[in-house]
Design an enzyme around this catalytic site. Structure first.
Site, PDB file in Angstrom:
ATOM      1  N   ALA A  69       2.396  -5.308   3.857  1.00 51.25           N
ATOM      2  CA  ALA A  69       2.469  -6.639   3.480  1.00 51.25           C
ATOM      3  C   ALA A  69       3.902  -6.935   3.074  1.00 51.25           C
ATOM      4  O   ALA A  69       4.395  -8.256   3.360  1.00 51.25           O
ATOM      5  CB  ALA A  69       1.582  -6.824   2.246  1.00 51.25           C
ATOM      6  N   LYS A  87      -2.451  -4.784  12.292  1.00 51.14           N
ATOM      7  CA  LYS A  87      -1.178  -5.532  12.280  1.00 51.14           C
ATOM      8  C   LYS A  87      -0.009  -4.463  13.034  1.00 51.14           C
ATOM      9  O   LYS A  87       0.689  -5.215  13.842  1.00 51.14           O
ATOM     10  CB  LYS A  87      -0.447  -6.074  10.985  1.00 51.14           C
ATOM     11  CG  LYS A  87      -1.531  -7.278  10.627  1.00 51.14           C
ATOM     12  CD  LYS A  87      -0.750  -7.828   9.357  1.00 51.14           C
ATOM     13  CE  LYS A  87      -1.752  -8.783   8.784  1.00 51.14           C
ATOM     14  NZ  LYS A  87      -1.287  -9.257   7.593  1.00 51.14           N
TER      15      LYS A  87
HETATM   16  P1  ATR Z   1      -0.550  -3.347   2.698  1.00 54.67           P
HETATM   17  O1  ATR Z   1      -0.694  -3.639   4.004  1.00 54.67           O
HETATM   18  O2  ATR Z   1      -1.492  -4.002   1.786  1.00 54.67           O
HETATM   19  O3  ATR Z   1       0.706  -3.624   2.158  1.00 54.67           O
HETATM   20  P2  ATR Z   1      -0.073  -0.574   2.376  1.00 54.67           P
HETATM   21  O4  ATR Z   1       0.698  -0.619   3.339  1.00 54.67           O
HETATM   22  O5  ATR Z   1      -1.299   0.562   2.235  1.00 54.67           O
HETATM   23  O6  ATR Z   1      -0.991  -2.039   2.284  1.00 54.67           O
HETATM   24  O7  ATR Z   1       0.452  -0.657   0.898  1.00 54.67           O
HETATM   25  C1  ATR Z   1       0.096  -0.866  -0.325  1.00 54.67           C
HETATM   26  C2  ATR Z   1       1.319  -1.159  -1.332  1.00 54.67           C
HETATM   27  O8  ATR Z   1       0.509  -0.990  -2.785  1.00 54.67           O
HETATM   28  C3  ATR Z   1       2.167   0.145  -1.406  1.00 54.67           C
HETATM   29  O9  ATR Z   1       3.370  -0.192  -2.113  1.00 54.67           O
HETATM   30  C4  ATR Z   1       1.282   0.817  -2.635  1.00 54.67           C
HETATM   31  O10 ATR Z   1       2.325   2.064  -3.353  1.00 54.67           O
HETATM   32  P3  ATR Z   1       2.553   3.153  -2.761  1.00 54.67           P
HETATM   33  O11 ATR Z   1       3.316   2.973  -1.778  1.00 54.67           O
HETATM   34  O12 ATR Z   1       3.426   4.112  -3.863  1.00 54.67           O
HETATM   35  O13 ATR Z   1       1.268   3.626  -2.341  1.00 54.67           O
HETATM   36  C5  ATR Z   1       0.915  -0.089  -3.649  1.00 54.67           C
HETATM   37  N1  ATR Z   1      -0.097   0.078  -4.494  1.00 54.67           N
HETATM   38  C6  ATR Z   1      -1.619   0.197  -3.965  1.00 54.67           C
HETATM   39  N2  ATR Z   1      -2.125   0.510  -5.184  1.00 54.67           N
HETATM   40  C7  ATR Z   1      -1.279   0.446  -6.061  1.00 54.67           C
HETATM   41  C8  ATR Z   1      -1.436   0.736  -7.607  1.00 54.67           C
HETATM   42  N3  ATR Z   1      -2.700   0.864  -8.279  1.00 54.67           N
HETATM   43  N4  ATR Z   1      -0.468   0.596  -8.351  1.00 54.67           N
HETATM   44  C9  ATR Z   1       0.748   0.265  -7.975  1.00 54.67           C
HETATM   45  N5  ATR Z   1       0.874   0.095  -6.690  1.00 54.67           N
HETATM   46  C10 ATR Z   1      -0.129   0.269  -5.801  1.00 54.67           C
END
Ligand code: ATR
Length: 277
Positions: free
Chosen positions: A131, A65
């Protein structure tokens, strides 16, 4: 016949071909839509080739994206601000155009399908990744009075708040924090935009944030209740809903962009839910 596709990697699990086939049948549109797995090195070239030929439009999913945003020569204002594009097409001058329909998909599901009023609502948004970026401006535009963005890495939420501060204006409280610092009160709407559900995980959320009137929404969806929806139900939320409706609504906005027809989403959401069961 007009060709459409969703480009992603992986993309085999995508429901978009099913959704757009339903829309096309319903709206009597002669079009063909497939899911295509794309190698990261050839993404730009494949987009260009597709839109040069029979290809009338593309949806873009993980992890492309942001790349699609870079490729789009013309962007809708909401796509420009989101930094991510999920819908591409070519205009009369042959320029590649990009939109981001994810945010409007969420808003339409909340307001039209779930009857939730966002005007004056207090909204807690969990996560600060790609997202979440796409839904901030549409949430602000929908008239929420308060938008708290909480993330495991608080700095990322802070950056988003800075990026969107101008759009927000003075009438809305826009605030970033970590999970343990979420202001303790019952929010009208709590949206999980983290990818934690994908790992069967849940952010460490304080209990006080869910009230008997709260609508809890997981942007992820699955056949069984997501961990976030399960947690929200146990906390006594009025409703705990997954993101299946958002998926269909963002597709409907893309379809509208390409075909200038607005599909009826309710029967498609129902069919998709049934096919997941
Ligand atoms: P996407 O495109 O799905 O948003 P991303 O840009 O990698 O993927 O973002 C993932 C989001 O989920 C982030 O906000 C991440 O938190 P961090 O910024 O601290 O990494 C969050 N996230 C992923 N796994 C998580 C978990 N197990 N617990 C809490 N937050 C999580």
């Amino acid at each position: 016949i007009d060709q459409y596709a969703v480009f992603g990697n992986p993309v085999a699990h995508s429901q978009s071909p099913f959704i757009h086939a339903c829309f096309a049948r319903q709206q009597q549109q002669s079009m063909h839509y497939v899911a295509t797995q794309i190698d990261p090195e050839s993404f730009a070239q494949q987009v260009d080739a597709f839109l040069q030929g029979q290809g009338k439009g593309l949806n873009i999913t993980v992890p492309f994206k942001e790349l699609a945003w870079q490729l789009a020569e013309v962007k809708t204002p909401r796509a420009a601000l989101a930094g991510a594009v999920n819908t591409l097409w070519r205009d009369e001058q042959g320029r590649i155009c990009g939109d981001n329909t994810d945010g409007l998909g969420l808003i339409n599901d909340l307001t039209q399908n779930l009857g939730c009023s966002l005007k004056g609502a207090s909204v807690l948004l969990l996560g600060a990744g790609g997202a979440v970026r796409g839904v901030i401006q549409p949430l602000l535009e929908a008239g929420c009075s308060e938008l708290i963005i909480a993330n495991r890495t608080p700095e990322k939420a802070q950056q988003l708040v800075q990026h969107f501060a101008e759009t927000a204006g003075a009438a809305v409280t826009l605030h970033a924090c970590g999970y343990s610092e979420i202001p303790a009160k019952a929010y009208d709407v709590i949206i999980n935009g983290t990818s934690a559900s994908l790992q069967g995980d849940l952010p460490p959320l304080p209990e006080a944030i869910v009230g008997a009137h709260s609508l809890c929404y997981d942007m992820m969806y699955s056949a069984t209740q997501t961990p976030f929806c399960h947690w929200a139900s146990r906390q006594g939320a009025a409703r705990a809903v997954d993101g299946l409706g958002m998926l269909v609504e963002q597709a409907a906005e893309a379809f509208f962009r390409w075909r200038e027809r607005r599909p009826d989403t309710a029967p498609v959401i129902a069919m998709l839910r049934q096919s997941l069961a």
